[in-house]
Design a protein around this motif. Structure first.
Motif, short mmCIF file in Angstrom:
data_model
loop_
_atom_site.label_atom_id
_atom_site.label_comp_id
_atom_site.label_asym_id
_atom_site.label_seq_id
_atom_site.Cartn_x
_atom_site.Cartn_y
_atom_site.Cartn_z
N SER A 1 0.74 -1.13 0.07
CA SER A 1 0.06 0.11 0.08
C SER A 1 0.87 1.26 -0.02
N SER A 2 2.12 1.15 0.56
CA SER A 2 2.96 2.41 0.35
C SER A 2 3.53 2.80 -0.73
N ALA A 3 3.54 1.69 -1.69
CA ALA A 3 4.20 1.93 -3.11
C ALA A 3 2.93 2.05 -3.99
N VAL A 4 1.87 1.96 -3.57
CA VAL A 4 0.75 1.74 -4.83
C VAL A 4 -0.17 3.05 -4.75
N GLN A 5 -0.20 3.81 -5.71
CA GLN A 5 -1.23 5.07 -5.56
C GLN A 5 -2.67 4.75 -6.06
N GLN A 6 -2.79 3.74 -7.04
CA GLN A 6 -3.93 3.46 -7.61
C GLN A 6 -4.08 2.17 -8.27
N VAL A 7 -5.06 1.52 -8.22
CA VAL A 7 -5.42 0.20 -8.89
C VAL A 7 -6.58 0.29 -9.81
N VAL A 8 -6.40 0.05 -10.84
CA VAL A 8 -7.65 0.30 -12.08
C VAL A 8 -7.68 -1.03 -12.92
N PRO A 9 -9.01 -1.64 -13.19
CA PRO A 9 -9.05 -2.49 -14.18
C PRO A 9 -8.45 -2.22 -15.40
N ALA A 10 -7.81 -3.22 -16.15
CA ALA A 10 -6.98 -3.00 -17.27
C ALA A 10 -8.09 -2.88 -18.44
N HIS A 11 -7.59 -2.15 -19.49
CA HIS A 11 -8.33 -2.13 -20.85
C HIS A 11 -8.34 -3.33 -21.51
N LEU A 12 -9.34 -3.48 -22.30
CA LEU A 12 -9.42 -4.86 -23.18
C LEU A 12 -8.32 -5.17 -23.77
N ARG A 13 -7.36 -4.23 -24.47
CA ARG A 13 -6.27 -4.47 -25.02
C ARG A 13 -5.15 -4.99 -24.17
N HIS A 14 -5.20 -4.79 -22.94
CA HIS A 14 -4.20 -5.20 -22.03
C HIS A 14 -4.75 -6.34 -20.92
N GLY A 15 -5.83 -7.04 -21.35
CA GLY A 15 -6.32 -8.10 -20.52
C GLY A 15 -7.66 -8.06 -20.17
N GLY A 16 -8.20 -7.06 -20.27
CA GLY A 16 -9.71 -6.55 -19.43
C GLY A 16 -9.84 -6.98 -18.00
N ALA A 17 -10.89 -7.77 -17.91
CA ALA A 17 -11.23 -8.15 -16.58
C ALA A 17 -10.17 -9.10 -15.83
N GLY A 18 -9.30 -9.79 -16.52
CA GLY A 18 -8.16 -10.60 -16.15
C GLY A 18 -6.97 -9.83 -15.71
N ALA A 19 -6.73 -8.54 -15.64
CA ALA A 19 -5.69 -7.69 -15.30
C ALA A 19 -5.87 -6.60 -14.71
N TYR A 20 -4.87 -5.84 -14.13
CA TYR A 20 -5.17 -4.60 -13.53
C TYR A 20 -3.87 -3.69 -13.81
N TYR A 21 -4.24 -2.42 -13.87
CA TYR A 21 -3.09 -1.46 -14.01
C TYR A 21 -2.77 -1.11 -12.45
N VAL A 22 -1.48 -1.07 -12.16
CA VAL A 22 -0.88 -0.61 -10.93
C VAL A 22 -0.20 0.77 -10.98
N TYR A 23 -0.65 1.73 -10.72
CA TYR A 23 0.09 2.98 -10.92
C TYR A 23 0.69 3.24 -9.81
N LEU A 24 2.04 3.33 -9.63
CA LEU A 24 2.85 3.47 -8.38
C LEU A 24 3.18 5.03 -8.01
N ARG A 25 3.62 5.00 -6.62
CA ARG A 25 3.73 6.35 -6.13
C ARG A 25 5.15 6.70 -6.91
N ARG A 26 5.46 8.07 -6.78
CA ARG A 26 6.84 8.50 -6.89
C ARG A 26 7.81 8.23 -5.90
#
Length: 199
Positions: free
Chosen positions: A174-199
């Motif tokens: 949690s200290s490294a992760v800023q946001q978790v978003v379900p991936a777009h269809l081109r990157h796996g859709g419901a079977g993947a997550y984008y993980v946006y990390l903190r600076r």
């Protein structure tokens, strides 16, 4: 088969008559009095079944539209629904591009085929390593879970898909992760997550 021994009421009365007429062999000796078996307890009263009808709570949608399994067994919210309810902790414009699949992940981790016990440490190592290298956007692929006939019992398909967002929102990640978003269809859709990390 051995029979259970015990005197009936008739046996008890007969024994009493015999002992009144018998002469003891030794002076002062008494004839033992038989004990009656305890009376059987009354059988418990039979309860009449109460008729009830089950109606799902108001607002509960049953079926594929509510993010459930193939037969509508999984009443838990889908991970995408849970993530959509979280507050936005990143730039709105970047978030919009991310949801449209316009941003390209700098690294990816594929957890297909791993058990929960194997995937947890693998995910932690990957996220912390990417953070230390200064990456901002990574892709974690969980898969959608097995499809097929789950049977008559309630099941949850895609254990990794449900568990990964929880791991990402708990220490130490949690200290490294800023946001978790379900991936777009081109990157796996419901079977993947984008993980946006903190600076």
């Amino acid at each position: 088969m051995s029979r259970r021994r015990g005197l009936t009421q008739e046996d008890h009365e007969l024994w009493s008559r015999v002992t009144r007429t018998a002469t003891p062999l030794h002076k002062g000796a008494r004839h033992p009095q038989p004990t009656l078996p305890p009376k059987p307890a009354a059988p418990p009263a039979i309860r009449q079944p109460v008729e009830t009808s089950f109606a799902p709570p108001a607002g509960l949608r049953i079926g594929a539209a509510s993010g459930q399994g193939p037969r509508g067994h999984d009443f838990a919210r889908s991970p995408a629904d849970a993530l959509a309810e979280q507050s936005l902790r990143m730039d709105h414009k970047t978030h919009k591009q991310l949801r449209r699949g316009k941003l390209r992940p700098e690294a990816r981790l594929d957890l297909h085929g791993l058990t929960l016990a194997q995937a947890g440490p693998e995910l932690a190592s990957f996220i912390l390593s990417c953070k230390s290298r200064g990456m901002r956007l990574v892709l974690v692929i969980t898969g959608k879970g097995r499809s097929g006939d789950p049977g008559p019992l309630p099941t949850r398909l895609g254990a990794l898909r449900h568990q990964v967002p929880h791991w990402l929102h708990r220490p130490p990640l949690s200290s490294a992760v800023q946001q978790v978003v379900p991936a777009h269809l081109r990157h796996g859709g419901a079977g993947a997550y984008y993980v946006y990390l903190r600076r």
